[in-house]
Scaffold this motif. Sequence first.
Motif: not given
Length: 344
Positions: A255-280
């Motif tokens: 990993l280096s920002n000097t003459n990198a062969a692969v330049n990666v960018s990323c977009e976070v679309k979802q980061f979600w935590l939830h519950t599905r609940t029953t009576a038990f």
Amino acid sequence: MKTFRVDPRVLTFVVLGLLLFAPGCATPTKTKTVSDALPRPGAKVVVGTVTNETGHQFDFDVSAGLRAALAAQLQRRELLAAETPAPGDVLLNLTITDYRPGSAFKRWVLPGWGVTVLAVKGALVELDGRTAVAQIDHQRTVAAGGFYTVGAEHYVLDDVARELSGDLQTRISKGGDFVVTAGSRGDVVTATEPRPDARTAWVMEVNDRRPELGRIGERHAAFGVSMGDVYFSRNVAGFIRESLELELTAAGYRLSNTNAAVNVSCEVKQFWLHTRTTAFYWDVIADISVTVSNRSQTPAQARAFSATARKRTYVWPTASLCGKVIDESMANLMNQLRADDSWR
């Protein structure tokens, strides 16, 4: 013997009543200890002891460095208590459980070698020191190589102090809402010695494109009763960047920002935590989705990755359990990323 007949409608009513008022389905309060609740919005923080329990000594006083960084970040957020604390203020005591200063040169020569790691545990307690109101568990890893990471052994202290102060601000301003901590990928990925023709890569940017940038989820009890919002102890984009860098190093990249062969960018679309609940029971579910682009190609090639993890519990879903579900979802996402060569 005399027998009795029960009207089915009455039996149905009784069963529904029992389910409604069973302990697992009662409407929760904001002061449940399983939520690591901080009960008094407006409290200030007294920085107490910061203890080095790594068993090692370093070139500088890492405990004093972290303590000073914490005080500075709390002051910036107007959370630092006055010299004479108010009755409602809380005391923060921390223990450094792991600190590896690392080496910028080693991070460049061998991916994953020379990583800088800082892990802390501790608690917020009442000023009398006897009553804990929240547990602290935090780890930060710097794995990226190159000499731009010179000084990581010092700025990792600022990074942890910044994220911890943000965590505390959320707990206090939201009146003790649920704050989840996830593990570092640095504990699970394995560095491999690079081939002579190992390529260099650089994570250019990670942009948070989620519709909602504050909370990361919401928990519900049975019948849709809200158990409160869920917050993350880390900056989501920073957490994703750290994970991407660690996975790239484990895949054999330098990993280096000097003459990198692969330049990666990323977009976070979802980061979600939830519950599905029953009576038990509760199903705790974490969904993470990102789009990763290779900017070195023309046109840039983008790939979407999504992962879901879930765990079932028959008691209140704790912050610890929620963190484990996020860890599993992130591991699934990173495994997909590493297995898919088409975007590289």
